[in-house]
Design a protein around this motif. Sequence first.
Motif, PDB file in Angstrom:
ATOM      1  N   ASN B 132      26.717   8.708 -64.671  1.00 24.26           N
ATOM      2  CA  ASN B 132      26.561   7.983 -63.397  1.00 24.26           C
ATOM      3  C   ASN B 132      26.193   8.874 -62.282  1.00 24.26           C
ATOM      4  O   ASN B 132      26.892   9.856 -61.545  1.00 24.26           O
ATOM      5  N   ASN B 133      25.044   8.495 -61.775  1.00 20.95           N
ATOM      6  CA  ASN B 133      24.638   9.171 -60.475  1.00 20.95           C
ATOM      7  C   ASN B 133      24.385   8.297 -59.384  1.00 20.95           C
ATOM      8  O   ASN B 133      23.839   8.606 -58.402  1.00 20.95           O
ATOM      9  N   ARG B 134      25.026   7.276 -59.557  1.00 20.91           N
ATOM     10  CA  ARG B 134      24.982   6.172 -58.446  1.00 20.91           C
ATOM     11  C   ARG B 134      23.698   5.814 -57.879  1.00 20.91           C
ATOM     12  O   ARG B 134      23.467   5.734 -56.642  1.00 20.91           O
ATOM     13  N   ILE B 135      22.563   5.939 -58.591  1.00 22.28           N
ATOM     14  CA  ILE B 135      21.138   5.687 -58.117  1.00 22.28           C
ATOM     15  C   ILE B 135      20.230   5.633 -59.177  1.00 22.28           C
ATOM     16  O   ILE B 135      20.645   5.851 -60.310  1.00 22.28           O
ATOM     17  N   TYR B 136      19.129   4.905 -58.855  1.00 20.13           N
ATOM     18  CA  TYR B 136      18.090   4.652 -59.973  1.00 20.13           C
ATOM     19  C   TYR B 136      16.825   5.889 -59.729  1.00 20.13           C
ATOM     20  O   TYR B 136      16.366   6.078 -58.667  1.00 20.13           O
ATOM     21  N   GLY B 137      17.171   6.779 -60.559  1.00 19.78           N
ATOM     22  CA  GLY B 137      16.220   8.129 -60.534  1.00 19.78           C
ATOM     23  C   GLY B 137      14.812   7.876 -60.917  1.00 19.78           C
ATOM     24  O   GLY B 137      13.825   8.327 -60.330  1.00 19.78           O
ATOM     25  N   LEU B 138      14.822   7.533 -62.120  1.00 24.34           N
ATOM     26  CA  LEU B 138      13.454   7.589 -62.946  1.00 24.34           C
ATOM     27  C   LEU B 138      12.440   6.539 -62.283  1.00 24.34           C
ATOM     28  O   LEU B 138      11.151   6.830 -61.988  1.00 24.34           O
ATOM     29  N   THR B 139      12.933   5.369 -61.551  1.00 22.95           N
ATOM     30  CA  THR B 139      11.941   4.385 -60.703  1.00 22.95           C
ATOM     31  C   THR B 139      12.106   4.927 -59.304  1.00 22.95           C
ATOM     32  O   THR B 139      11.589   4.334 -58.526  1.00 22.95           O
ATOM     33  N   LYS B 140      12.492   6.208 -59.029  1.00 18.41           N
ATOM     34  CA  LYS B 140      12.607   6.825 -57.829  1.00 18.41           C
ATOM     35  C   LYS B 140      13.111   6.318 -56.688  1.00 18.41           C
ATOM     36  O   LYS B 140      12.833   5.963 -55.445  1.00 18.41           O
ATOM     37  N   GLY B 141      14.403   6.145 -56.745  1.00 19.09           N
ATOM     38  CA  GLY B 141      15.447   5.921 -55.656  1.00 19.09           C
ATOM     39  C   GLY B 141      15.641   4.680 -55.284  1.00 19.09           C
ATOM     40  O   GLY B 141      15.556   4.556 -53.868  1.00 19.09           O
ATOM     41  N   GLN B 142      16.178   3.870 -55.857  1.00 23.15           N
ATOM     42  CA  GLN B 142      16.818   2.362 -55.650  1.00 23.15           C
ATOM     43  C   GLN B 142      18.283   2.360 -55.881  1.00 23.15           C
ATOM     44  O   GLN B 142      18.546   3.085 -56.714  1.00 23.15           O
ATOM     45  N   TYR B 143      18.899   1.475 -55.090  1.00 23.98           N
ATOM     46  CA  TYR B 143      20.576   1.554 -55.336  1.00 23.98           C
ATOM     47  C   TYR B 143      20.391   1.114 -56.747  1.00 23.98           C
ATOM     48  O   TYR B 143      19.999   0.131 -57.432  1.00 23.98           O
ATOM     49  N   SER B 144      21.940   1.527 -57.499  1.00 20.03           N
ATOM     50  CA  SER B 144      22.287   1.089 -58.455  1.00 20.03           C
ATOM     51  C   SER B 144      23.405   0.232 -58.506  1.00 20.03           C
ATOM     52  O   SER B 144      24.045   0.235 -57.333  1.00 20.03           O
ATOM     53  N   PRO B 145      23.967  -0.232 -59.689  1.00 22.52           N
ATOM     54  CA  PRO B 145      25.096  -1.140 -59.535  1.00 22.52           C
ATOM     55  C   PRO B 145      26.388  -0.096 -59.364  1.00 22.52           C
ATOM     56  O   PRO B 145      27.616  -0.626 -59.200  1.00 22.52           O
ATOM     57  N   THR B 146      26.083   1.195 -59.139  1.00 19.96           N
ATOM     58  CA  THR B 146      27.546   1.726 -58.789  1.00 19.96           C
ATOM     59  C   THR B 146      27.286   2.606 -57.567  1.00 19.96           C
ATOM     60  O   THR B 146      28.153   3.289 -57.109  1.00 19.96           O
ATOM     61  N   SER B 147      25.963   2.096 -56.830  1.00 20.18           N
ATOM     62  CA  SER B 147      25.773   2.807 -55.477  1.00 20.18           C
ATOM     63  C   SER B 147      26.737   2.135 -54.457  1.00 20.18           C
ATOM     64  O   SER B 147      27.239   0.624 -54.711  1.00 20.18           O
ATOM     65  N   GLU B 148      27.201   2.962 -53.579  1.00 17.23           N
ATOM     66  CA  GLU B 148      28.162   2.433 -52.410  1.00 17.23           C
ATOM     67  C   GLU B 148      27.686   1.216 -51.510  1.00 17.23           C
ATOM     68  O   GLU B 148      26.521   1.553 -51.536  1.00 17.23           O
ATOM     69  N   GLN B 149      28.344   0.272 -51.066  1.00 18.29           N
ATOM     70  CA  GLN B 149      27.984  -0.757 -50.272  1.00 18.29           C
ATOM     71  C   GLN B 149      27.528   0.004 -49.093  1.00 18.29           C
ATOM     72  O   GLN B 149      28.186   0.962 -48.466  1.00 18.29           O
ATOM     73  N   GLY B 150      26.149  -0.421 -48.661  1.00 11.30           N
ATOM     74  CA  GLY B 150      25.876   0.114 -47.135  1.00 11.30           C
ATOM     75  C   GLY B 150      24.853   1.405 -47.675  1.00 11.30           C
ATOM     76  O   GLY B 150      24.256   1.804 -46.546  1.00 11.30           O
TER      77      GLY B 150
END
Lengths: 617, 343
Positions: B132-150
């Motif tokens: 869990n890194n709370r980000i989409y890495g391979l697609t270069k940096g979109q929010y993920s379902p564990t990214s914090e709101q905001g």
Amino acid sequence: MQLDAPAKPSEIHETVAIRFAGDSGDGMQLTGSQFTDTTALSGNDLSTFPDFPAEIRAPAGSLAGVSGFQVNFSSSQVYTPGDEPDVLVAMNPAALRANLADLKHGGILILNTEQFGPKNLERAGYKSNPLEDGSLSPYQVFPVDITGITLRAITDLGLNQRVAVRTKNFFALGLVYWMFNRDIQHTVDWIASTFGPKDQTIAEANLRALKAGYHYGETAEVFTTRYTVAKAAIAPGRYKTITGNEAAALGFLAAAELSGLELFLGSYPITPASDILHFLAKHKGLGVKTFQAEDEIAAISSAIGAAYAGGLALTTTSGPGVALKSEAMNLALMLELPLIIANIQRGGPSTGLPTKTEQSDLLQVMFGRNGESPIPIIAAASPGDSFFAVLEACRIAVQFMTPVIFLSDGYLANSSEPWRIPNLSDQPKIPVTFRTDPVGFQPYLRDENLARPWAIPGTPGLEHRVGGLEKQDGSGNVSYDALNHEKMVKLRAEKVRRIADSLPPTFIHGDPEGDLLVIAWGGPFGAVRAAVDKVRAMGKSVGHVHLRHLNPFPNDLGDILSRYKCVLVPELNLGQLSLLLRARYVVDCVSYNKVQGKPFKESEITRAVLTQLEAIK
Amino acid sequence: MSIYPKVTHTDASKLGRKDFQTDQDVRWCPGCGDYAILAAVHKALPELGIPRENFVFVSGIGCSSRFPYYTQTFGMHSIHGRAPAIATGIKTLRPELSVWVVTGDGDALSIGGNHLIHTLRRNVDLKILMFNNRIYGLTKGQYSPTSEQGKKTKSSPLGSVDYPFNPISLALGAEASFVARSVDVDSKHLGETLSRAAAHKGSAFVEIYQNCNIFNDGAFDYLTDRATKIDHELRLEHGKPMRFGPGGAKGIALDTRMQPMVVDVATFGEDRLLIHDETNDALSFFVSRLVHPNFPTPVGVFRAVERPSFDELMQAQVDKAKAKVKPGGVQALLDGGETWTVT
């Protein structure tokens, strides 16, 4: 059990088609399948067509809720369920209204009068009572108070009205058994073994209803004639009636035994494929593991896992499920693992007509994936043929290490026919070799079929990685090399093309060259074969090729197509095989299409053939 | 006679960490938390007493899912989100294999959420490692379902309005029989957690906090920096009171409204602290709701309960049916039922 000997005169007929129609809660499918089994046991050739709505229980008495079952039986060979029924049993006005147009002119009409009250007439859209307004005069009408007589026969059993009324389908069955000189014993035994263990009273009620119907035919001063359809001259052997879904399921079990592989089914319930899941789930004793997954994607994914682990893996579905599985199908293609995707087609697009038949997924399974994605396609031609088509699909999957699509359709899946029971020892084995030698092992080495080794987990020294990224030829390592990619794309295509080299010459029924070739695939087999025979009997020059292999096409197909003045392609779609044939062979096919959720009638094909022969004169 | 290879398994006791390394260049970004996890796994595997050829690693899509290429076992880099379903097929057909799923927060909780929850409820005997890194890495940096709101990312320049999943609560809600959390750089704790997961019979879900130093750098610094770790990490130990902070000075207790509260152990009293119990469903869920920054972050095993696994139940069902089946195999089935003979 032989009830009273026939006292009334008996007419001999060669072929008779009966349709039972009623509300979807009236038990028409059951009635039809009982009549089918009894008729098969008495030695007729036959073909059936169950036709039911997608709703489990549409509003009672409504047109939407009408369920039907047609049986065509004969003393000669039968290819289709029959174009126009000779007898229609209609349990209510809606069933009459929905089916009357199909009944043969002068045909027999048995109606349950109890249901022809104002309310039901209105539900069915009748302005006046057809029993009274003369609109049924072209037919031989037999109004019978089926409900009333049935209830009187079982009144002392003390069943409540709702349960008691449900036995009336057995009365109808009994009456038709009498009309066609059928022995009721099979159904007597079936009632005892099906209802007996659960509720003796219900069993007794159904039995009495059956006999009441039979005796009514004999004693009531209504029916003057009985009909006899003699035994058919069928090839010697042991027979049973079988539906396409049963035959397919048996095919998978047989393929597992012939290959020695463990069978795994990953499936998500979908009409009209679910019966294969039900059948295999019942036979875990033969070693099959069935997994009802959370969705279509998990179903095929689990099967890919099982294939990787060394199983004979399959997933069963219909068109909407194939759409969901397409990404995973491509994974199986990249991994080069054997996998069967069974698509029991139904009317589309989208949810479409779930319980109706169609052949409109051919281009979907041929092209409906990203990238260059060659996957072999095998189609069954009749219910019983599904068994052999499945064996062929499994052979190709294992021999060429490839996913294979098995195409059936709602009509084949649910229809039944007498089936000569095959002897498995006569069927060729499906040879399987697992790689065990670590020396020189590379996951994407290829044999003479261009198949890669099947190296399953648990084998020391063969640890390797596979995946959906492009592979380096041989090593299978991830490769983004431009020329390697082109090479791999061509290798995967060539592997599928080489399957054609393993096929026997294409069988041509009828004239091997001449005026017209009718080329078809899948469910229309029966209608096409019957029509071609009929037209040839008229002295016309016609051949019939029925394709089992839709990808790759047989090697000799181009030559065959060139031997006729004209090629006619009847399909239950808007011309999908035509498109493929035109593209591949640059041949001017004439499409004959129907997309009504119903199979072709023999007469429709006959007309199309004659029209085409006229056109090329 | 079986067509399956008769093999002599290799000696598991001779395995070392090097035996699990492959000849492939590891292509994660320099400084990625995945390296530490890879090392911890390679260290843990030889300790399990399982022959190397009986391991299978299945992954989906994403940075974490490159994992199988770097591990010298059988492996499959599959398609996005489907690894649990593929692994279910492998394990169901071959219960003797040790099957691992390597996935990320996007792979497991977004596109593959359905497969994850159903695999957990079935209790398929899989070891599921979710980075869990709370980000989409391979697609270069979109929010993920564990990214914090905001959270501001490339696809949420004004801040994400998505409310995130709590993966531990999700796994517990999905009836997982083993649920744990560890942190990429805490190799000792991670190794212990992996060993516990491997020893568990049934689905073992391990959330591993993993730093993406390119797109979400420092997401877990509060938990990994030497200076702050002690104040923010709650080590869960079965049967022990929930204490954290320097010298275990702070603890977790219930207030009068059954809400968690942080207390000073010396003044509140250790005997009034909550005692961790891996077998207590309600408590496991309660602990999963302790979320940074108001509470310390629990790491360790939240839940570990015994329940028959899907694959063993399936095998038992097949074995039982086999014992009852009439002899004659498929031919007997073909020949059975209502038949008639034409002569």
